[in-house]
Design a protein around this motif. Structure first.
Motif, mmCIF file in Angstrom:
data_model
loop_
_atom_site.group_PDB
_atom_site.id
_atom_site.type_symbol
_atom_site.label_atom_id
_atom_site.label_comp_id
_atom_site.label_asym_id
_atom_site.label_seq_id
_atom_site.Cartn_x
_atom_site.Cartn_y
_atom_site.Cartn_z
ATOM 1 N N CYS A 187 0.840 -1.207 0.000
ATOM 2 C CA CYS A 187 0.000 0.000 0.000
ATOM 3 C C CYS A 187 0.870 1.250 0.000
ATOM 4 O O CYS A 187 0.587 2.223 -0.719
ATOM 5 N N VAL A 188 1.943 1.247 0.817
ATOM 6 C CA VAL A 188 2.837 2.411 0.864
ATOM 7 C C VAL A 188 3.505 2.601 -0.498
ATOM 8 O O VAL A 188 3.581 3.724 -1.022
ATOM 9 N N VAL A 189 4.009 1.508 -1.078
ATOM 10 C CA VAL A 189 4.659 1.593 -2.392
ATOM 11 C C VAL A 189 3.660 2.088 -3.431
ATOM 12 O O VAL A 189 3.972 2.961 -4.258
ATOM 13 N N LEU A 190 2.443 1.540 -3.423
ATOM 14 C CA LEU A 190 1.418 1.990 -4.378
ATOM 15 C C LEU A 190 1.062 3.457 -4.157
ATOM 16 O O LEU A 190 0.853 4.206 -5.119
ATOM 17 N N ALA A 191 0.974 3.876 -2.895
ATOM 18 C CA ALA A 191 0.677 5.276 -2.589
ATOM 19 C C ALA A 191 1.791 6.174 -3.097
ATOM 20 O O ALA A 191 1.522 7.249 -3.673
ATOM 21 N N VAL A 192 3.061 5.760 -2.916
ATOM 22 C CA VAL A 192 4.189 6.550 -3.413
ATOM 23 C C VAL A 192 4.139 6.623 -4.938
ATOM 24 O O VAL A 192 4.320 7.692 -5.537
ATOM 25 N N ILE A 193 3.889 5.464 -5.583
ATOM 26 C CA ILE A 193 3.794 5.444 -7.052
ATOM 27 C C ILE A 193 2.642 6.325 -7.517
ATOM 28 O O ILE A 193 2.788 7.119 -8.467
ATOM 29 N N ALA A 194 1.494 6.206 -6.855
ATOM 30 C CA ALA A 194 0.336 7.038 -7.224
ATOM 31 C C ALA A 194 0.662 8.515 -7.027
ATOM 32 O O ALA A 194 0.331 9.362 -7.868
ATOM 33 N N GLY A 195 1.314 8.843 -5.921
ATOM 34 C CA GLY A 195 1.706 10.234 -5.672
ATOM 35 C C GLY A 195 2.649 10.759 -6.745
ATOM 36 O O GLY A 195 2.503 11.892 -7.217
ATOM 37 N N LEU A 196 3.621 9.933 -7.122
ATOM 38 C CA LEU A 196 4.547 10.332 -8.178
ATOM 39 C C LEU A 196 3.821 10.527 -9.508
ATOM 40 O O LEU A 196 4.102 11.478 -10.247
ATOM 41 N N LEU A 197 2.884 9.632 -9.822
ATOM 42 C CA LEU A 197 2.107 9.774 -11.058
ATOM 43 C C LEU A 197 1.272 11.051 -11.039
ATOM 44 O O LEU A 197 1.212 11.786 -12.034
ATOM 45 N N VAL A 198 0.638 11.300 -9.906
ATOM 46 C CA VAL A 198 -0.169 12.523 -9.787
ATOM 47 C C VAL A 198 0.729 13.746 -9.924
ATOM 48 O O VAL A 198 0.413 14.696 -10.643
ATOM 49 N N TRP A 199 1.862 13.738 -9.223
ATOM 50 C CA TRP A 199 2.797 14.862 -9.301
ATOM 51 C C TRP A 199 3.261 15.068 -10.741
ATOM 52 O O TRP A 199 3.279 16.193 -11.242
ATOM 53 N N PHE A 200 3.633 13.978 -11.430
ATOM 54 C CA PHE A 200 4.091 14.069 -12.814
ATOM 55 C C PHE A 200 2.997 14.651 -13.705
ATOM 56 O O PHE A 200 3.246 15.538 -14.517
#
Length: 191
Positions: A37-50
């Protein structure tokens, strides 16, 4: 009974061991799920930021282009934002807007040039008309002066004729008067 107790203890120990194994496995599964969940949240955050940074830059660039176009700067290039998404569609619309603004500016320039040419033609026509009028008035004035001179000459001739006629009339009156007096004297002498 001792055997039953030992069997119960053994079974109980076995159940505790299995419970511990299941608890450890459940704890590991829970930790693994949290890590996923943490890894997915980080990936999702990075995608949103990008996406936000990427979209924001493109929107800011499009805003800059539109502002420059609104300020009549035709040196902008909205073609740099070409893509198949909504921002690309907006860039296409801005390109059409730029083309139309350029066309309108060209039409305005042509209209101003045509108005300038028409004004120049009007000035030239007015100058030509004024010159023609001046020539016509000059010719008319010349004819008027000539007619006045002719009339003055005729008036002078008429004055001479009238003076001559007046003199002749006075001479005739004088002669008639003298003849009348002579006739009256002769009548008086004969009577």
């Amino acid at each position: 009974m001792r055997a039953v107790e030992e069997a119960a203890l053994s079974l109980s120990a076995q159940m505790v061991a299995e419970s511990r194994t299941h608890a450890v496995a459940a704890a590991r599964a829970f930790i693994l799920q949290i890590m996923i969940c943490v890894v997915l949240a980080v990936i999702a955050g990075l995608l949103v930021w990008f996406c936000v940074v990427h979209v924001s830059r493109r929107i800011n660039r499009l805003t800059e282009i539109m502002t420059r176009l609104a300020n009549s700067d035709m040196n902008v290039e909205p073609e740099k934002l070409r893509s198949s998404d909504e921002i690309g569609a907006m860039a296409n619309a801005v390109t059409v807007f730029k083309r139309n603004v350029g066309h309108i500016a060209e039409l305005s320039r042509e209209k101003a040039e045509a108005a300038g040419r028409a004004e120049q033609r009007r000035r030239e026509e007015m100058a030509r008309l004024a010159e023609d009028f001046e020539i016509a008035v000059g010719a008319l004035a010349g004819k008027l002066v000539q007619s006045a001179e002719t009339m003055a000459g005729s008036a002078g001739s008429l004055t001479v004729v009238a003076d001559t006629a007046r003199r002749h009339t006075q001479e005739m009156l004088q002669a008639a008067h003298e003849a009348s007096e002579a006739s009256a004297s002769a009548a008086a002498a004969t009577s």
